[in-house]
Every structure is written in structure tokens, then in C-alpha cells.
Design a protein around this motif. Structure first.
Motif, mmCIF file in Angstrom:
data_model
loop_
_atom_site.group_PDB
_atom_site.id
_atom_site.type_symbol
_atom_site.label_atom_id
_atom_site.label_comp_id
_atom_site.label_asym_id
_atom_site.label_seq_id
_atom_site.Cartn_x
_atom_site.Cartn_y
_atom_site.Cartn_z
ATOM 1 N N LEU A 139 43.923 1.554 49.386
ATOM 2 C CA LEU A 139 43.399 0.812 47.791
ATOM 3 C C LEU A 139 44.172 -0.793 48.471
ATOM 4 C CD1 LEU A 139 44.168 2.527 44.817
ATOM 5 C CD2 LEU A 139 42.364 1.874 45.406
ATOM 6 N N ALA A 140 43.912 -1.235 47.877
ATOM 7 C CA ALA A 140 44.351 -3.432 48.312
ATOM 8 C C ALA A 140 45.309 -3.316 46.758
ATOM 9 C CB ALA A 140 42.610 -4.012 47.935
ATOM 10 N N ALA A 141 45.578 -4.375 47.726
ATOM 11 C CA ALA A 141 46.918 -4.922 46.893
ATOM 12 C C ALA A 141 47.111 -5.112 45.575
ATOM 13 C CB ALA A 141 48.109 -5.928 47.621
ATOM 14 N N PRO A 145 36.838 -8.473 44.088
ATOM 15 C CA PRO A 145 34.823 -8.475 44.175
ATOM 16 C C PRO A 145 34.280 -8.343 45.237
ATOM 17 C CG PRO A 145 35.649 -11.060 42.930
ATOM 18 C CD PRO A 145 36.478 -10.361 43.979
ATOM 19 N N ALA A 146 33.477 -7.279 44.517
ATOM 20 C CA ALA A 146 33.066 -6.264 46.008
ATOM 21 C C ALA A 146 31.443 -6.806 46.237
ATOM 22 C CB ALA A 146 33.123 -5.086 45.404
ATOM 23 N N ALA A 293 40.277 11.661 46.946
ATOM 24 C CA ALA A 293 41.023 11.773 48.120
ATOM 25 C C ALA A 293 40.283 11.869 49.264
ATOM 26 C CB ALA A 293 41.206 12.889 47.529
ATOM 27 N N MET A 294 38.703 12.380 48.993
ATOM 28 C CA MET A 294 38.007 12.995 50.376
ATOM 29 C C MET A 294 37.687 11.398 51.005
ATOM 30 S SD MET A 294 34.523 14.604 48.150
ATOM 31 C CE MET A 294 33.744 13.892 49.563
ATOM 32 N N LEU A 295 37.893 9.826 50.569
ATOM 33 C CA LEU A 295 37.238 8.632 51.405
ATOM 34 C C LEU A 295 39.333 8.741 52.472
ATOM 35 C CD1 LEU A 295 36.578 5.240 49.781
ATOM 36 C CD2 LEU A 295 38.915 5.924 51.055
ATOM 37 N N ARG A 296 39.887 9.177 51.734
ATOM 38 C CA ARG A 296 41.141 9.191 51.765
ATOM 39 C C ARG A 296 41.400 10.317 53.694
ATOM 40 N NH1 ARG A 296 45.995 11.163 49.040
ATOM 41 N NH2 ARG A 296 46.787 9.297 48.887
ATOM 42 N N THR A 297 40.515 11.273 53.234
ATOM 43 C CA THR A 297 40.273 12.094 54.442
ATOM 44 C C THR A 297 39.441 11.686 55.124
ATOM 45 O OG1 THR A 297 40.724 14.335 52.891
ATOM 46 C CG2 THR A 297 39.620 14.428 54.924
ATOM 47 N N ALA A 298 38.030 11.058 54.833
ATOM 48 C CA ALA A 298 37.258 10.494 56.033
ATOM 49 C C ALA A 298 37.462 9.756 56.568
ATOM 50 C CB ALA A 298 35.947 9.940 54.413
ATOM 51 N N ARG A 299 38.767 8.535 56.226
ATOM 52 C CA ARG A 299 39.064 7.313 56.667
ATOM 53 C C ARG A 299 40.070 7.977 58.146
ATOM 54 N NH1 ARG A 299 39.589 2.318 53.304
ATOM 55 N NH2 ARG A 299 37.570 1.662 53.574
ATOM 56 N N ARG A 300 40.847 9.052 57.336
ATOM 57 C CA ARG A 300 41.901 9.504 58.614
ATOM 58 C C ARG A 300 41.102 10.255 59.555
ATOM 59 N NH1 ARG A 300 46.519 12.226 54.548
ATOM 60 N NH2 ARG A 300 47.314 10.573 54.126
ATOM 61 N N ALA A 301 39.445 10.344 59.063
ATOM 62 C CA ALA A 301 39.097 10.978 60.209
ATOM 63 C C ALA A 301 37.593 10.178 61.026
ATOM 64 C CB ALA A 301 37.852 12.535 59.855
ATOM 65 N N GLY A 302 38.260 8.596 60.486
ATOM 66 C CA GLY A 302 37.244 7.965 61.750
ATOM 67 C C GLY A 302 36.113 7.597 60.797
ATOM 68 N N LEU A 303 35.101 7.518 60.446
ATOM 69 C CA LEU A 303 33.839 7.887 59.461
ATOM 70 C C LEU A 303 34.477 6.527 58.183
ATOM 71 C CD1 LEU A 303 33.042 11.789 57.891
ATOM 72 C CD2 LEU A 303 33.381 10.743 60.056
ATOM 73 N N GLY A 304 32.885 5.828 58.343
ATOM 74 C CA GLY A 304 32.960 4.876 57.725
ATOM 75 C C GLY A 304 32.698 5.211 55.836
ATOM 76 N N ASP A 330 36.904 -2.641 52.866
ATOM 77 C CA ASP A 330 36.416 -2.393 54.198
ATOM 78 C C ASP A 330 35.701 -1.578 54.447
ATOM 79 O OD1 ASP A 330 38.464 -4.665 55.328
ATOM 80 O OD2 ASP A 330 40.019 -3.027 55.728
ATOM 81 N N LEU A 331 34.798 -1.279 53.262
ATOM 82 C CA LEU A 331 34.470 0.053 53.357
ATOM 83 C C LEU A 331 32.017 -0.775 53.881
ATOM 84 C CD1 LEU A 331 34.563 0.071 48.851
ATOM 85 C CD2 LEU A 331 34.981 1.811 51.080
ATOM 86 N N ALA A 332 32.054 -0.072 54.132
ATOM 87 C CA ALA A 332 30.711 0.098 54.820
ATOM 88 C C ALA A 332 29.671 -0.406 54.224
ATOM 89 C CB ALA A 332 29.963 1.366 55.163
#
Length: 401
Positions: A139-141, A145-146, A293-304, A330-332
């Protein structure tokens, strides 16, 4: 003991939303509210059979089960940090196919309602709760706006639509997502024309909703790559891991959506090296905590990662997606829906809003998920009764800290 209520929300849409395999003309959601005293929390489930195998009927059945609601209610009796851990640890209800298939859309509604209730009990924002739930590493600090994608379905001609926008609006678009037809060469040509209308920093994707044939995609791989297309979303029928890996081997960038609804799906995707990116939606991932939790796993694996929406979200779901999208950097790409185009503005307070001129979705700054369901929305809903959940002997409610 907290009490639960369910409502079926079917609100007509002002225009249809259509992709290659489905068309939608109304919402199809289950709202869940959990109340204790004067504190309430709202969640929403948007079941889609082609995504998680669930229907409105199966979600109602799943969320009316005492063995599902009792541990959820007991979690709310704990102090905040313990309660967040307990909510994150709740198993998803069993799906309509049996205990081996999780009812993730039902879980999303329940998890969101519990999170919203806890935040309102403690007087904190959902953003603060996500940090306290242990997701500070993704998460950001502070929320921001997205930048939001422009999604163009098959009810509209993309070129006509984009050319109709003021140039300043068009030059602010960070991403365009096109819903694909059956003609792959025409799709590649269209993507190239769209690419020429956008700023050089923008990205373009095509979503086939699982409708394309793998051999046909490989035959047209050169045209798709040369079109300026940034990625293909869910090009094949769900979970064809070997064929998806072959598409990546041809040089195409692949994003998964329907194929990646759970942590189990994500693990299979990674094992087969079947994707470069994933589209995560609160509605199919089982709630914001499961999604992160899925986002964390995806990012650790290098997925956007793209944060998506389910078409027809009427309130708590779009707000929860907004919470996640404005909290994660830093979302795609980010989808924010077009509720301002489909639904009346009085369904939530504050009302749905996106800055279309700047392609920005603002932060919702209120407690919890940031919105409240209005009486105007509930008047459009059908209540669905469920049994009471008895308080376990010897327990007391934990009030605001």
C-alpha cells in the motif's frame, strides 16, 4: 450479537454493456448489511456464473448459512486488530458445486461488510484498516486519486467514441480497454487505430473474455503485436494453462481475469508461467483482504496488476474497488466502472463520481469503504430473510476503541 440482512438489488441500466459472450442490462447484486446497535457495515456480492460459477440464488443460500455467519459475527466481538485477523482468516463459503469450490462472490460481500462495520465501529477509514491488517508492504503511505481506464464495450464504436471526446479529455486517458469481437485481424486493426488517437504514454488492451481459439491467436500473433497492443486480457477459455504459456512464447503479453479468481488459480498460473499480468477484482477474489493477499503474491512473482470491476456494481463493491485502487501504487491499469452512465445518482452517499476530463477516480475519504447505501437503493431491492445468529455463551461485544 451482530445481525445480518440480505437484499437482492436488480437496478435497470440506462444502456446495455456487451462483450463477445454476454450482455448486461441491469445490476444483479446481493447486498449484505451487518448491524450491532447503531453501527452497520455494508457489502455487495455481484455473482456471475461465467466467473465464479455463482448466481444470486447461490449467494443468498451461502450467506444465510449459520455456519458461515456465526464465525463472522464472532469476529466482530474482538478488538480491532484481532478482529481484522479473524476476518482475514474466515474461509469462503462453499460454492454451489460443493465444498471443493469456494463461493468467492459471496465471500466478497461478507468480507466487505465486516471490514466496513469494523471501521465504522472504530471511526477509521478503510485505508487505515488495510494497513492495520498487515498490507503496508503493498500500500501507499497515503491514498491518491487513481488514473482510470476507458473501457469500450461492443455497444459502441471505439473510434467514434474516442473522437467525440474533447481532445484534452482524450489526451488524459492512461489506458483503453477494448472488448474484442471474433475477427482477430479486425481487432488488431482497430487496436492500431485506437493507439493513434491516444497519447504516447497510454496503453491499449483487448479483452476477449475467453472467446478466442488458441490456434487462431497464434496465427494472428504478428498482427496483434504490431498493432501497438500492450496486452491481451483473458484471450482463451479459462485455465488453459499450456495454451496461455504458448501465447506468451509467441511474444504476446497475456493478462488473466476469469482464469485467476483465487489464490489457487494464481498458484497454477505461476506454476505454468501462463501470464504476465492479472486483473484482480474484489467481486471475484473474495473481498479486499483476499485481493490484497493475491496482489502481494503476484507482485513478488513479477506480474503486473490491474484492478478491475464487475459490470453492474451498485454501491459497496465499486466503493471497495475504489478503496483498493486509490491505496495501491504502480498499478498497470484501474477500472472504475460507468455507474454515472448506467444508474441513477442516488444509490449511495456520497454518489458515484469519476473525473472524466482527467480520467481520475477520487479517493473516498469517509469511514469504512467510504459510502453508505441510501433508502433510494433499498427501495429498489427485495429483502431476503435469514435466521438469527445466537450469541455464544459468555461473550460480550467489543465497542469502539
Amino acid at each position: 450479537m451482530p445481525e445480518f440482512e440480505l437484499y437482492v438489488a436488480r437496478v435497470p441500466m440506462a444502456r446495455a454493456f456487451r462483450h463477445f459472450t454476454k450482455s448486461r442490462t441491469a445490476s444483479s447484486s446481493v447486498l449484505i448489511v451487518v448491524r450491532e446497535g447503531d453501527v452497520e457495515g455494508w457489502g455487495e456480492s455481484a455473482p456471475r456464473p461465467y466467473v465464479t460459477g455463482e448466481t444470486v440464488g447461490s449467494v443468498l443460500a451461502a450467506l444465510a448459512r449459520p455456519e458461515v455467519l456465526r464465525p463472522a459475527a464472532e469476529a466482530l466481538l474482538l478488538p480491532l486488530d484481532d478482529a481484522l485477523d479473524a476476518v482475514a482468516g474466515l474461509p469462503a463459503p462453499p460454492g454451489p458445486g460443493g465444498a471443493d469450490v469456494a463461493a468467492l462472490a459471496a465471500a466478497a460481500g461478507l468480507e466487505t461488510a465486516l471490514l466496513d462495520h469494523l471501521c465504522r465501529r472504530e471511526g477509521i477509514t478503510g485505508f487505515e484498516a488495510l494497513h492495520r491488517a498487515g498490507f503496508g508492504d503493498v500500500l501507499a503511505a497515503t491514498p491518491a486519486p487513481a488514473p482510470v481506464a476507458t473501457v469500450i464495450d461492443l455497444e459502441r464504436d471505439p473510434i467514434t467514441y474516442l473522437e467525440s471526446l474533447p481532445e484534452q479529455w482524450r489526451m488524459a486517458i492512461p489506458h483503453v480497454k477494448l472488448k474484442a469481437g471474433s475477427d482477430l485481424r479486425a481487432t488488431a486493426s482497430l487496436a492500431a487505430r485506437v493507439r493513434d488517437l491516444l497519447p504516447v504514454t497510454a496503453t491499449v488492451s483487448v479483452d476477449a473474455n475467453g472467446a478466442w481459439d488458441p490456434a487462431a491467436v497464434l496465427r494472428h500473433a504478428d498482427a496483434l503485436r504490431e498493432s501497438g497492443l500492450t496486452w491481451l486480457e483473458e484471450p482463451l477459455a479459462a485455465r488453459r494453462w499450456g495454451d496461455l504459456a504458448a501465447l506468451r512464447g509467441s511474444g504476446l503479453t497475456v493478462m488473466l481475469d476469469e482464469s485467476c479468481a483465487s489464490a489457487h488459480d494464481l498458484a497454477a498460473c505461476l506454476a505454468h508461467e501462463a501470464a504476465d499480468m492479472v486483473n484482480l477484482r474484489v467481486s471475484k477474489c473474495g473481498g479486499p483482504l483476499r485481493l490484497l493477499a493475491m496482489l502481494r503474491t503476484a507482485r513478488r512473482a513479477g506480474l503486473g496488476v490491474q484492478i478491475g470491476v464487475q459490470v453492474g456494481e451498485v454501491g459497496p463493491l465499486w466503493a471497495t474497488g475504489r478503496l483498493v485502487a486509490t491505496a495501491v501504487p504502480d498499478l498497470a491499469a484501474v477500472e472504475a466502472g460507468r455507474q454515472d452512465e448506467w444508474f441513477p445518482p442516488d444509490l449511495t452517499t456520497p454518489t458515484y463520481a469519476v473525473d472524466r476530463a482527467g480520467s481520475l477516480a477520487p479517493v473516498l475519504n469517509g469511514p469504512g469503504i467510504g459510502v453508505r447505501v441510501t433508502s433510494a437503493l433499498l427501495e429498489r431491492c427485495t429483502p431476503h430473510p435469514i435466521g438469527s445468529i445466537d450469541r455464544p455463551a459468555g461473550t460480550t461485544s467489543r465497542g469502539p476503541a
